[in-house]
Write a protein that holds these residues in place. Sequence first.
Motif, PDB file in Angstrom:
ATOM      1  N   THR A  68     -14.699   9.704  -6.847  1.00 53.11           N
ATOM      2  CA  THR A  68     -13.819  10.843  -7.079  1.00 53.11           C
ATOM      3  C   THR A  68     -13.383  11.451  -5.755  1.00 53.11           C
ATOM      4  N   GLY A  69     -12.088  11.758  -5.640  1.00 51.19           N
ATOM      5  CA  GLY A  69     -11.548  12.363  -4.430  1.00 51.19           C
ATOM      6  C   GLY A  69     -10.945  11.376  -3.460  1.00 51.19           C
ATOM      7  N   ASP A  70     -11.213  10.075  -3.652  1.00 53.20           N
ATOM      8  CA  ASP A  70     -10.564   9.074  -2.801  1.00 53.20           C
ATOM      9  C   ASP A  70      -9.067   9.054  -3.104  1.00 53.20           C
ATOM     10  N   VAL A  71      -8.294   8.644  -2.110  1.00 49.13           N
ATOM     11  CA  VAL A  71      -6.830   8.685  -2.230  1.00 49.13           C
ATOM     12  C   VAL A  71      -6.262   7.273  -2.180  1.00 49.13           C
ATOM     13  N   THR A  72      -5.548   6.901  -3.232  1.00 50.15           N
ATOM     14  CA  THR A  72      -4.856   5.613  -3.274  1.00 50.15           C
ATOM     15  C   THR A  72      -3.455   5.769  -2.696  1.00 50.15           C
ATOM     16  N   VAL A  73      -3.102   4.883  -1.774  1.00 49.67           N
ATOM     17  CA  VAL A  73      -1.726   4.869  -1.264  1.00 49.67           C
ATOM     18  C   VAL A  73      -1.055   3.585  -1.734  1.00 49.67           C
ATOM     19  N   PHE A  74       0.095   3.722  -2.370  1.00 51.40           N
ATOM     20  CA  PHE A  74       0.865   2.603  -2.889  1.00 51.40           C
ATOM     21  C   PHE A  74       1.945   2.225  -1.867  1.00 51.40           C
ATOM     22  N   SER A  75       2.047   0.931  -1.587  1.00 51.71           N
ATOM     23  CA  SER A  75       2.988   0.499  -0.561  1.00 51.71           C
ATOM     24  C   SER A  75       3.828  -0.680  -1.039  1.00 51.71           C
ATOM     25  N   ALA A  76       5.037  -0.734  -0.509  1.00 53.55           N
ATOM     26  CA  ALA A  76       5.967  -1.845  -0.782  1.00 53.55           C
ATOM     27  C   ALA A  76       7.166  -1.690   0.133  1.00 53.55           C
ATOM     28  N   ASN A  77       7.792  -2.804   0.453  1.00 52.55           N
ATOM     29  CA  ASN A  77       9.038  -2.789   1.219  1.00 52.55           C
ATOM     30  C   ASN A  77       8.915  -2.025   2.541  1.00 52.55           C
ATOM     31  N   GLY A  78       7.792  -2.227   3.232  1.00 53.98           N
ATOM     32  CA  GLY A  78       7.637  -1.676   4.569  1.00 53.98           C
ATOM     33  C   GLY A  78       7.273  -0.209   4.641  1.00 53.98           C
ATOM     34  N   ARG A  79       6.826   0.371   3.539  1.00 54.02           N
ATOM     35  CA  ARG A  79       6.491   1.802   3.578  1.00 54.02           C
ATOM     36  C   ARG A  79       5.471   2.144   2.502  1.00 54.02           C
ATOM     37  N   ILE A  80       4.799   3.247   2.706  1.00 52.42           N
ATOM     38  CA  ILE A  80       3.969   3.857   1.659  1.00 52.42           C
ATOM     39  C   ILE A  80       4.888   4.762   0.855  1.00 52.42           C
ATOM     40  N   PHE A  81       4.980   4.503  -0.447  1.00 54.10           N
ATOM     41  CA  PHE A  81       5.948   5.243  -1.254  1.00 54.10           C
ATOM     42  C   PHE A  81       5.307   6.259  -2.200  1.00 54.10           C
ATOM     43  N   ALA A  82       3.978   6.209  -2.361  1.00 58.19           N
ATOM     44  CA  ALA A  82       3.341   7.168  -3.271  1.00 58.19           C
ATOM     45  C   ALA A  82       1.850   7.217  -2.991  1.00 58.19           C
ATOM     46  N   SER A  83       1.217   8.277  -3.489  1.00 59.31           N
ATOM     47  CA  SER A  83      -0.244   8.390  -3.396  1.00 59.31           C
ATOM     48  C   SER A  83      -0.759   9.092  -4.646  1.00 59.31           C
ATOM     49  N   GLY A  84      -2.046   8.913  -4.915  1.00 58.94           N
ATOM     50  CA  GLY A  84      -2.692   9.581  -6.039  1.00 58.94           C
ATOM     51  C   GLY A  84      -4.175   9.719  -5.747  1.00 58.94           C
ATOM     52  N   VAL A  85      -4.794  10.728  -6.315  1.00 57.92           N
ATOM     53  CA  VAL A  85      -6.209  11.023  -6.058  1.00 57.92           C
ATOM     54  C   VAL A  85      -7.051  10.520  -7.228  1.00 57.92           C
ATOM     55  N   VAL A  86      -8.155   9.848  -6.921  1.00 60.77           N
ATOM     56  CA  VAL A  86      -9.032   9.286  -7.946  1.00 60.77           C
ATOM     57  C   VAL A  86      -9.789  10.398  -8.665  1.00 60.77           C
ATOM     58  N   VAL A  87      -9.740  10.351  -9.985  1.00 56.41           N
ATOM     59  CA  VAL A  87     -10.437  11.321 -10.833  1.00 56.41           C
ATOM     60  C   VAL A  87     -11.694  10.693 -11.435  1.00 56.41           C
ATOM     61  N   LEU A  88     -11.564   9.461 -11.913  1.00 60.07           N
ATOM     62  CA  LEU A  88     -12.647   8.802 -12.648  1.00 60.07           C
ATOM     63  C   LEU A  88     -12.391   7.305 -12.601  1.00 60.07           C
ATOM     64  N   LYS A  89     -13.452   6.500 -12.674  1.00 64.53           N
ATOM     65  CA  LYS A  89     -13.272   5.048 -12.728  1.00 64.53           C
ATOM     66  C   LYS A  89     -14.213   4.463 -13.770  1.00 64.53           C
ATOM     67  N   LEU A  90     -13.841   3.289 -14.282  1.00 65.46           N
ATOM     68  CA  LEU A  90     -14.681   2.576 -15.237  1.00 65.46           C
ATOM     69  C   LEU A  90     -14.188   1.136 -15.345  1.00 65.46           C
ATOM     70  N   GLN A  91     -15.059   0.271 -15.813  1.00 69.82           N
ATOM     71  CA  GLN A  91     -14.666  -1.119 -16.063  1.00 69.82           C
ATOM     72  C   GLN A  91     -14.445  -1.294 -17.558  1.00 69.82           C
TER      73      GLN A  91
END
Length: 321
Positions: free
Chosen positions: A74-97
Amino acid sequence: MSKVILQPSGNKDAREHYENTIQSPVPIQVLSEYLSKGTINQLKAFYPDELVPTWGVTPGKNNVNVQKWGKIQTGDVTVFSANGRIFASGVVVLKLQHKGLAARLWDYDKSGQTWEYVYFLDEIKQHAIPYIEFNRAVGYADNYIIQGFNVLREELSERILSSFDLRSEIYLPDISEEEYEQELLQFEDHDNLDTNRLGKGRKEQSFLRKQLFKNKKVGVCGICGNQYPVDLLVAAHIKKRSKCSRDEKLDFRNIVMPMCKLGCDDLFEKGYITVCNGKIQRNSKKEYTPHLFEKVVQIETSECLYWNENTRKYFEWHQQQ
């Protein structure tokens, strides 16, 4: 400490997944078909609109992604990238398999795997950060291209979070009391605000904010009693932190309280208001402009929500300054 998750999203599958489950978040009604009632109740607390931005990764060849996914918290930050740039980010709330949920949301890839290592995001933000800016912030070569799912170590993550202001004030990493005590011991003999202290000291602040707000998006100021988004509240020490003994710093349940950035934190810290027997009081030793006097009168004689027999000694210290 929060970490940064690199998530390249330029291929067809990733683009579609971003559109289908991030841009168009997954309704909790769909998730409830697969997840336990307890997990659904958790998600409802985080997502009052019941729309949940959802992402996942496959196990990968030889399960290469499983260990990386295991590092996410929780609290880790995902950065989404494509086409030579980071275009979005989001903060992790919960994870599960959950293989069944992943198959429902994203089907299977050509190798027969699905994106079963799932995590839920919030605070989705749009960006336009060229790779070269990212690379220079983290210390990579200018021509580095983000390839493959990865979770960066804390030192590199800190550079990115600070450079691009990506850190969440709501979703905070889980820090144990033992880690908090270790953090205090590490810096108590040289508690100056140098770069190293600012970086590592965030673990202490994250711990205190988590104790007060518990990942809630809204909190109440302990002075004025008004409700605010938690990014407008600070974890304030009743007794000035620099004057606290180690034992007092460890008494975090009693020495820290939320105060709003809209005035109460400064008014209290600078001594324009004090708390006596649970009531907010104006400090007669201070000089007040007409506008400041008007501000203080609005909260004077109000009940302080955090005054009790355990916090009393800290408020009395503050009053005597």
